[in-house]
Design a protein around this motif. Structure first.
Motif, short mmCIF file in Angstrom:
data_model
loop_
_atom_site.label_atom_id
_atom_site.label_comp_id
_atom_site.label_asym_id
_atom_site.label_seq_id
_atom_site.Cartn_x
_atom_site.Cartn_y
_atom_site.Cartn_z
N LEU A 9 -5.29 1.32 -13.81
CA LEU A 9 -5.34 -0.05 -14.31
C LEU A 9 -4.24 -0.35 -15.33
O LEU A 9 -4.29 -1.39 -16.01
CB LEU A 9 -6.71 -0.33 -14.96
N ARG A 10 -3.24 0.51 -15.43
CA ARG A 10 -2.19 0.31 -16.42
C ARG A 10 -1.53 -1.08 -16.29
O ARG A 10 -1.38 -1.81 -17.27
CB ARG A 10 -1.12 1.40 -16.29
N ASN A 11 -1.15 -1.44 -15.07
CA ASN A 11 -0.50 -2.75 -14.87
C ASN A 11 -1.45 -3.89 -15.20
O ASN A 11 -1.04 -4.92 -15.77
CB ASN A 11 0.01 -2.88 -13.45
N PHE A 12 -2.73 -3.72 -14.84
CA PHE A 12 -3.74 -4.72 -15.18
C PHE A 12 -3.83 -4.89 -16.69
O PHE A 12 -3.84 -6.00 -17.22
CB PHE A 12 -5.10 -4.29 -14.61
N CYS A 13 -3.89 -3.78 -17.41
CA CYS A 13 -4.00 -3.80 -18.86
C CYS A 13 -2.80 -4.49 -19.50
O CYS A 13 -2.97 -5.34 -20.40
CB CYS A 13 -4.14 -2.36 -19.38
N VAL A 14 -1.61 -4.15 -19.02
CA VAL A 14 -0.39 -4.75 -19.56
C VAL A 14 -0.37 -6.26 -19.30
O VAL A 14 0.01 -7.05 -20.17
CB VAL A 14 0.86 -4.08 -18.98
N LYS A 15 -0.82 -6.66 -18.12
CA LYS A 15 -0.85 -8.09 -17.80
C LYS A 15 -1.85 -8.83 -18.69
O LYS A 15 -1.57 -9.93 -19.19
CB LYS A 15 -1.19 -8.32 -16.33
N VAL A 16 -3.03 -8.23 -18.88
CA VAL A 16 -4.03 -8.87 -19.73
C VAL A 16 -3.48 -9.06 -21.14
O VAL A 16 -3.56 -10.15 -21.72
CB VAL A 16 -5.33 -8.04 -19.77
N LEU A 17 -2.88 -8.02 -21.69
CA LEU A 17 -2.34 -8.12 -23.04
C LEU A 17 -1.20 -9.13 -23.10
O LEU A 17 -1.12 -9.93 -24.05
CB LEU A 17 -1.86 -6.75 -23.52
N SER A 18 -0.36 -9.13 -22.11
CA SER A 18 0.73 -10.11 -22.06
C SER A 18 0.19 -11.53 -21.98
O SER A 18 0.69 -12.44 -22.66
CB SER A 18 1.64 -9.82 -20.86
N ASP A 19 -0.84 -11.71 -21.15
CA ASP A 19 -1.46 -13.04 -21.05
C ASP A 19 -2.01 -13.48 -22.41
O ASP A 19 -1.83 -14.64 -22.83
CB ASP A 19 -2.60 -13.02 -20.02
N LEU A 20 -2.69 -12.57 -23.08
CA LEU A 20 -3.32 -12.91 -24.36
C LEU A 20 -2.29 -13.31 -25.40
O LEU A 20 -2.48 -14.28 -26.15
CB LEU A 20 -4.16 -11.73 -24.86
N ILE A 21 -1.20 -12.56 -25.47
CA ILE A 21 -0.14 -12.88 -26.43
C ILE A 21 0.45 -14.26 -26.15
O ILE A 21 0.85 -14.98 -27.06
CB ILE A 21 0.95 -11.80 -26.40
N SER A 22 0.47 -14.63 -24.87
CA SER A 22 1.07 -15.91 -24.47
C SER A 22 0.27 -17.12 -24.94
O SER A 22 0.80 -18.23 -24.95
CB SER A 22 1.23 -15.96 -22.95
N TYR A 23 -0.99 -16.91 -25.32
CA TYR A 23 -1.78 -18.01 -25.89
C TYR A 23 -1.51 -18.05 -27.40
O TYR A 23 -1.90 -17.13 -28.12
CB TYR A 23 -3.27 -17.80 -25.63
#
Length: 406
Positions: A9-23
């Motif tokens: 789930l590494r890519n999933f985790c990175v995407k979630v964190l990236s999404d969160l920072i974008s807010y």
């Protein structure tokens, strides 16, 4: 099995964190709260959680134009209830960034952006652990409960304080994923006494200063008295607890976080003010710390000057027994993942964890991140630490309630 799933789930985790920072959930005033709440609701529903988004009544808010939302997600049923919390608000970006603070930048195994360490990295760990458990068809012997809350950066009253005090959540165990660092567990935090010192003089033309009473000069006098006479007394007080830094064991008093006053270069200032940030040890009472400052200032006499002291926030320190079950499970889980026992220390700042602890809930603060970069420009978090913490969280769920894997 769960470790390997988290690695996948590494890519999933990175995407979630990236999404969160974008807010850009900047607080104050409380921006993008509705949008990020919808994001949490969607992603947690997809994982398989039952999700509730709870709007705080406008009547309880100082600024109803910026609504507050608490996201609560649950999986499983019955006791024990193991709760993981993260606050989604961030401080303003400030200056000195090399990249856009709300466009995540990845380099050298690090993710940069406002909130990366404090504390959207911890939220990404929680969501990744939750997805790993769900994907593995884990049968929980209890309830896994998650909350993503606002306003930690301004006291937590509309966030964790609200959901705990209203009984919306009442877990047996709680983990707040603030950036203690993967090698460190915070078993508590210092208290605070925040005060505003207001100085009233008399405004006059700058060319005839004798016709006025200079509030700035009076403010300087007050601040100087505090620094020379009160600060040494306060900072001689030491705590028995480990703070990770020897300097952290002292009580502290800091002046001038906010300074206001003056109207124009050629006007004698008739009003000035400054704040005091007093950090209170577990061995002290915040009420007594606030009263000490009030009495000191009220005993200062300056001709034709009025001094007022107002309380902004007064909160006691909160510390739990380092041998509680949740602490022992966290230490054991971390040792399995990272090969060392994390230290058990007290946080020098304030934490939402105190609201759980004050209700008698076994609660600790343990999350990925780098304390030194929180609130700074070019804030970052290590991706490997976010993933390691997700593995630790899965072990903690198993250790606290038991998990059966199909």
């Amino acid at each position: 099995m769960l470790d390997s799933r988290i690695d996948e789930l590494r890519n999933f985790c990175v995407k979630v964190l990236s999404d969160l920072i974008s807010y850009p959930t900047v607080n104050p005033p409380g921006e993008s709260y509705r949008e990020i709440s919808d994001y949490f609701s969607n992603i947690l529903n997809e994982i398989g959680f039952k999700v509730d988004v709870i709007k705080v009544p406008d009547s309880l808010l100082n600024d109803p134009k910026h609504p507050r939302y608490n996201v609560i997600a649950r999986m499983g049923n019955g006791r024990p209830v193991v709760h993981f919390n993260g606050h989604y608000d961030v401080v303003p970006a400030g200056f000195g960034w090399k990249t856009d603070p709300f466009k995540p930048f990845i380099s050298g195994g690090l993710i940069y952006g406002r909130g990366a360490s404090d504390m959207k990295g911890g939220i990404a760990s929680i969501i990744t652990a939750a997805k790993a458990l769900a994907d593995s068809n884990a049968r929980l012997n209890g309830t896994l409960e998650l909350s993503f809350t606002p306003d930690e950066e301004t006291g937590g009253e509309a966030g964790v304080a609200y959901i705990v005090e209203k009984g919306i959540v009442n877990p047996d165990f709680a983990v707040v994923a603030e950036p203690s660092g993967i090698n460190n567990i915070w078993i508590g935090n210092k208290g605070v006494a925040w005060l505003l010192i207001e100085v009233y003089g008399k405004q006059a033309h700058g060319s005839t200063p004798w016709r006025g009473v200079n509030a700035f000069e009076a403010m300087v006098h007050v601040a100087d008295r505090i620094l020379r006479e009160l600060k040494p007394v306060v900072e001689r007080r030491k705590s028995k607890y480990d703070y990770g830094d020897p300097e952290g064991a002292r009580a502290t008093i800091m002046l001038g976080g906010e300074v206001k006053g003056g109207a124009k270069v050629n006007i004698v200032p008739g009003y000035c003010s400054f704040t005091i940030d007093r950090r209170v040890l577990p061995e002290e009472m915040s009420e007594e710390a606030a009263r000490e400052i009030e009495e000191f200032v009220n005993n200062i006499r300056i001709p034709d000057v009025e001094l007022k002291v107002k309380r902004i926030s007064v909160q006691d320190a909160s510390v739990v027994d380092p041998e509680l079950e949740i602490v022992r499970v966290a230490v054991r889980s971390a040792e399995d993942v990272i090969g060392i026992k994390p230290r058990r220390t007290v946080c020098m700042g304030g934490l939402d964890t105190r609201f759980f602890q004050k209700k008698g809930i076994q609660a600790i603060t343990y999350g990925p991140g780098v304390q030194e970069v929180a609130h700074m420009a070019n804030e970052y978090v290590r991706i490997d630490d976010v993933l390691s913490m997700a593995k630790i969280y899965c072990r903690m769920v198993s250790g606290l309630m038991g998990v059966e894997l199909s």
